[in-house]
Design a protein around this motif. Structure first.
Motif, PDB file in Angstrom:
ATOM      1  N   LEU A  19      52.687 -10.911  41.601  1.00 56.41           N
ATOM      2  CA  LEU A  19      53.990 -11.333  42.096  1.00 56.41           C
ATOM      3  C   LEU A  19      54.149 -10.992  43.571  1.00 56.41           C
ATOM      4  O   LEU A  19      54.684 -11.786  44.356  1.00 56.41           O
ATOM      5  CB  LEU A  19      55.104 -10.674  41.275  1.00 56.41           C
ATOM      6  N   LEU A  20      53.687  -9.827  43.968  1.00 54.93           N
ATOM      7  CA  LEU A  20      53.787  -9.427  45.366  1.00 54.93           C
ATOM      8  C   LEU A  20      52.864 -10.241  46.266  1.00 54.93           C
ATOM      9  O   LEU A  20      53.231 -10.595  47.383  1.00 54.93           O
ATOM     10  CB  LEU A  20      53.452  -7.941  45.510  1.00 54.93           C
ATOM     11  N   ASP A  21      51.673 -10.537  45.768  1.00 56.89           N
ATOM     12  CA  ASP A  21      50.646 -11.148  46.617  1.00 56.89           C
ATOM     13  C   ASP A  21      50.644 -12.672  46.585  1.00 56.89           C
ATOM     14  O   ASP A  21      50.020 -13.294  47.455  1.00 56.89           O
ATOM     15  CB  ASP A  21      49.260 -10.645  46.193  1.00 56.89           C
ATOM     16  N   GLU A  22      51.312 -13.290  45.605  1.00 60.86           N
ATOM     17  CA  GLU A  22      51.201 -14.732  45.428  1.00 60.86           C
ATOM     18  C   GLU A  22      52.547 -15.446  45.525  1.00 60.86           C
ATOM     19  O   GLU A  22      52.796 -16.433  44.840  1.00 60.86           O
ATOM     20  CB  GLU A  22      50.522 -15.037  44.083  1.00 60.86           C
ATOM     21  N   GLY A  23      53.423 -14.939  46.384  1.00 59.29           N
ATOM     22  CA  GLY A  23      54.673 -15.637  46.666  1.00 59.29           C
ATOM     23  C   GLY A  23      55.803 -15.354  45.707  1.00 59.29           C
ATOM     24  O   GLY A  23      56.827 -16.039  45.740  1.00 59.29           O
ATOM     25  N   GLY A  24      55.655 -14.347  44.852  1.00 62.14           N
ATOM     26  CA  GLY A  24      56.732 -13.975  43.940  1.00 62.14           C
ATOM     27  C   GLY A  24      57.674 -12.979  44.582  1.00 62.14           C
ATOM     28  O   GLY A  24      57.549 -12.618  45.760  1.00 62.14           O
ATOM     29  N   LEU A  41      70.670  -5.251  46.346  1.00 63.99           N
ATOM     30  CA  LEU A  41      69.430  -5.485  45.604  1.00 63.99           C
ATOM     31  C   LEU A  41      68.260  -5.081  46.489  1.00 63.99           C
ATOM     32  O   LEU A  41      68.148  -5.549  47.634  1.00 63.99           O
ATOM     33  CB  LEU A  41      69.298  -6.957  45.208  1.00 63.99           C
ATOM     34  N   TRP A  42      67.410  -4.224  45.967  1.00 57.86           N
ATOM     35  CA  TRP A  42      66.177  -3.876  46.653  1.00 57.86           C
ATOM     36  C   TRP A  42      65.176  -4.973  46.317  1.00 57.86           C
ATOM     37  O   TRP A  42      64.923  -5.265  45.145  1.00 57.86           O
ATOM     38  CB  TRP A  42      65.678  -2.518  46.187  1.00 57.86           C
ATOM     39  N   ALA A  43      64.615  -5.606  47.339  1.00 57.72           N
ATOM     40  CA  ALA A  43      63.735  -6.763  47.134  1.00 57.72           C
ATOM     41  C   ALA A  43      62.380  -6.510  47.770  1.00 57.72           C
ATOM     42  O   ALA A  43      62.286  -5.984  48.884  1.00 57.72           O
ATOM     43  CB  ALA A  43      64.364  -8.016  47.741  1.00 57.72           C
ATOM     44  N   SER A  44      61.344  -6.894  47.056  1.00 60.99           N
ATOM     45  CA  SER A  44      59.989  -6.785  47.587  1.00 60.99           C
ATOM     46  C   SER A  44      59.242  -8.070  47.255  1.00 60.99           C
ATOM     47  O   SER A  44      59.150  -8.458  46.080  1.00 60.99           O
ATOM     48  CB  SER A  44      59.270  -5.578  46.975  1.00 60.99           C
ATOM     49  N   GLY A  45      58.740  -8.751  48.277  1.00 60.11           N
ATOM     50  CA  GLY A  45      58.035 -10.001  48.069  1.00 60.11           C
ATOM     51  C   GLY A  45      58.544 -11.080  49.001  1.00 60.11           C
ATOM     52  O   GLY A  45      59.042 -10.801  50.099  1.00 60.11           O
ATOM     53  N   ASP A  46      58.449 -12.313  48.552  1.00 60.05           N
ATOM     54  CA  ASP A  46      58.794 -13.479  49.367  1.00 60.05           C
ATOM     55  C   ASP A  46      60.211 -13.946  49.033  1.00 60.05           C
ATOM     56  O   ASP A  46      60.465 -14.472  47.947  1.00 60.05           O
ATOM     57  CB  ASP A  46      57.786 -14.597  49.093  1.00 60.05           C
ATOM     58  N   LEU A  47      61.125 -13.802  49.976  1.00 62.42           N
ATOM     59  CA  LEU A  47      62.527 -14.161  49.739  1.00 62.42           C
ATOM     60  C   LEU A  47      62.739 -15.660  49.574  1.00 62.42           C
ATOM     61  O   LEU A  47      63.775 -16.075  49.045  1.00 62.42           O
ATOM     62  CB  LEU A  47      63.404 -13.653  50.892  1.00 62.42           C
ATOM     63  N   THR A  48      61.782 -16.478  49.984  1.00 59.94           N
ATOM     64  CA  THR A  48      61.973 -17.918  49.829  1.00 59.94           C
ATOM     65  C   THR A  48      61.990 -18.332  48.363  1.00 59.94           C
ATOM     66  O   THR A  48      62.427 -19.443  48.043  1.00 59.94           O
ATOM     67  CB  THR A  48      60.881 -18.715  50.572  1.00 59.94           C
ATOM     68  N   THR A  98      49.956 -21.711  38.266  1.00 57.90           N
ATOM     69  CA  THR A  98      50.038 -23.066  38.821  1.00 57.90           C
ATOM     70  C   THR A  98      50.531 -23.049  40.265  1.00 57.90           C
ATOM     71  O   THR A  98      51.014 -24.046  40.789  1.00 57.90           O
ATOM     72  CB  THR A  98      50.961 -23.948  37.945  1.00 57.90           C
ATOM     73  N   ARG A  99      50.410 -21.861  40.886  1.00 59.28           N
ATOM     74  CA  ARG A  99      50.800 -21.650  42.283  1.00 59.28           C
ATOM     75  C   ARG A  99      52.291 -21.863  42.492  1.00 59.28           C
ATOM     76  O   ARG A  99      52.724 -22.311  43.555  1.00 59.28           O
ATOM     77  CB  ARG A  99      49.977 -22.544  43.225  1.00 59.28           C
ATOM     78  N   GLY A 100      53.054 -21.563  41.458  1.00 55.22           N
ATOM     79  CA  GLY A 100      54.501 -21.647  41.556  1.00 55.22           C
ATOM     80  C   GLY A 100      55.102 -20.301  41.909  1.00 55.22           C
ATOM     81  O   GLY A 100      54.386 -19.339  42.228  1.00 55.22           O
ATOM     82  N   ARG A 101      56.416 -20.230  41.840  1.00 57.63           N
ATOM     83  CA  ARG A 101      57.138 -19.012  42.208  1.00 57.63           C
ATOM     84  C   ARG A 101      57.772 -18.375  40.975  1.00 57.63           C
ATOM     85  O   ARG A 101      58.142 -19.064  40.023  1.00 57.63           O
ATOM     86  CB  ARG A 101      58.239 -19.331  43.223  1.00 57.63           C
ATOM     87  N   SER A 102      57.916 -17.064  41.039  1.00 57.17           N
ATOM     88  CA  SER A 102      58.567 -16.345  39.959  1.00 57.17           C
ATOM     89  C   SER A 102      59.272 -15.120  40.525  1.00 57.17           C
ATOM     90  O   SER A 102      58.790 -14.500  41.474  1.00 57.17           O
ATOM     91  CB  SER A 102      57.549 -15.909  38.894  1.00 57.17           C
ATOM     92  N   ILE A 103      60.424 -14.808  39.942  1.00 60.31           N
ATOM     93  CA  ILE A 103      61.207 -13.632  40.323  1.00 60.31           C
ATOM     94  C   ILE A 103      61.272 -12.699  39.127  1.00 60.31           C
ATOM     95  O   ILE A 103      61.626 -13.121  38.022  1.00 60.31           O
ATOM     96  CB  ILE A 103      62.633 -14.025  40.755  1.00 60.31           C
ATOM     97  N   ALA A 104      60.933 -11.437  39.343  1.00 58.47           N
ATOM     98  CA  ALA A 104      61.029 -10.424  38.296  1.00 58.47           C
ATOM     99  C   ALA A 104      62.150  -9.453  38.659  1.00 58.47           C
ATOM    100  O   ALA A 104      62.144  -8.873  39.746  1.00 58.47           O
ATOM    101  CB  ALA A 104      59.710  -9.665  38.145  1.00 58.47           C
ATOM    102  N   VAL A 105      63.105  -9.300  37.763  1.00 60.08           N
ATOM    103  CA  VAL A 105      64.188  -8.334  37.950  1.00 60.08           C
ATOM    104  C   VAL A 105      63.847  -7.115  37.097  1.00 60.08           C
ATOM    105  O   VAL A 105      63.643  -7.226  35.883  1.00 60.08           O
ATOM    106  CB  VAL A 105      65.545  -8.922  37.531  1.00 60.08           C
TER     107      VAL A 105
END
Length: 378
Positions: free
Chosen positions: A206-211, A116-123, A179-186
């Motif tokens: 998504l890239l800039d806010e922890g997604g 999987l190519w991933a970009s963003g925050d892995l947490t 709401t400052r939560g997390r989200s993953i986009a596939v």
């Protein structure tokens, strides 16, 4: 739900000891495909001879060429692209089954992606995850519900997973970020490709806010219709459950619902008006056994082992190393903890966690309960 018996029969075990490039090569071999790669990896072949002896002739020839004459192999261009992409942004990562952030839930798929190519925050992958899908042309009520569930799940400490599509998908992901939560986009394209273009702002958020953005396609890959059904198996595969907000009788969201059932995920559906064509797919799902859902608590009641999210637990796990000789025991409490969570918390692979848990069970220190593993009183 994830159980020990599910993960003991993983079609793609982790801990094969392969590098980024080795996994990338295996996933790109001609005539392979995700399902065949999963079957071969299940045999835990030794690198490289064990793989060469099991691969189809065309794939074995391509692998042998790269091993013996890397400068003549067509994989050179793939590696150049990987190196350039990794150095371009520190948020870029190539995930694979030997990477510590690889989602353990993918091991239950018969055809998990090789990489999987991933970009963003892995947490974002360490949080409990729920997929929210639905119509690309939702009613006003459907759009409102997508925002509501995305927001309230994020407020409860959940990560919203979807496909960055127009309509319900994007609305739920946007609400989670609001709401400052997390989200993953596939994505059904490369992670550096913004599709649909109308979601350029959401993509950047998504890239800039922890997604996190995920794709099984290399960077630069353009979106194609054939990619999206395959994308959906990853959306549901990294999620503990799937919520369908609105879906017509022949909606593409019903593909995700079917995948959720095949992958043994919990399926939730919102009821709607009998006069709303966009509600008929959800009504059919409820009739066939999906959980009728009117609020977030309906979801958390079904996914009980995740209902008490970090910050709201009544019984927090012990701190490893406090007074326990076994670090694994320190992560357990009287609140059931799923194996997925233990993999993330300990940083170990699934097999190592399983062995430690079984040893603790034999010693009478831990046992498996509904929703995960618990610590037994001494």
């Amino acid at each position: 739900m994830t159980t020990l018996s599910d993960l003991l029969s993983d079609p793609l075990p982790s801990g094969l000891g392969l590098s980024d490039r080795q996994w990338l090569v295996l996933s790109a071999l001609p005539g392979m495909g995700a399902r065949r790669l999963a079957r071969l990896a299940c045999e835990c072949p030794v690198w490289p001879d064990g793989w060469l002896s099991r691969l189809p002739e065309q794939a074995a020839s391509a692998l042998r060429l790269w091993l013996d004459h890397p400068q003549r192999s067509p994989f050179g261009a793939l590696f150049d692209g990987l190196d350039a992409w990794l150095t371009a942004d520190p948020r870029n990562t190539l995930l694979h089954p030997d990477h510590p952030a690889w989602p353990a839930l993918l091991a239950q798929l018969p055809d998990p992606p090789g990489v999987l190519w991933a970009s963003g925050d892995l947490t974002a992958l360490s949080l409990p995850t729920l997929a929210i899908v639905g119509s690309r042309r939702p009613s006003r009520e459907g759009l409102h519900q997508a925002h509501r569930f995305g927001r309230e799940l994020a407020e409860r400490g959940w990560c919203v997973v979807s496909g960055l599509a127009l309509g319900v998908d994007g609305a739920a992901q946007e609400a989670a970020l609001n709401t400052r939560g997390r989200s993953i986009a596939v994505l059904g394209c490369g992670v550096d490709v913004i599709y649909p273009p109308r979601h350029a702002t959401l993509y950047r958020r998504l890239l800039d806010e922890g997604g996190l953005l995920l794709s099984e396609h290399p960077p630069g890959t353009r979106a194609r219709p054939a990619f999206f059904p395959r994308r959906n198996r990853i959306v549901t595969g990294v999620s503990l459950g799937v919520l369908v907000v609105e879906a017509a009788e022949k909606s593409g969201s019903l593909v995700s619902a079917r995948l959720a059932i095949e992958q043994n995920r919990e399926l939730f559906a919102l009821p709607g008006s009998l006069n709303n064509p966009q509600a008929r797919g959800c009504l059919n799902l409820i009739r066939e056994g999906a959980v009728l859902t009117t609020c977030v608590d309906d979801i958390l009641d079904e996914l009980g082992h995740w209902a008490e999210t970090p910050g709201t637990r009544s019984a927090a796990p012990a701190v490893p190393g406090s007074d326990d000789d076994d670090p694994m025991l320190g992560w357990l409490s009287d609140v059931p903890t799923p194996l997925d969570a233990l993999v993330t918390l300990t940083g170990q692979d699934v097999t190592a966690c399983q062995l430690q848990l079984l040893e603790l069970e034999l010693e009478g220190l831990a046992t498996q309960a509904a929703g995960g593993w618990i610590r037994l009183p001494r």
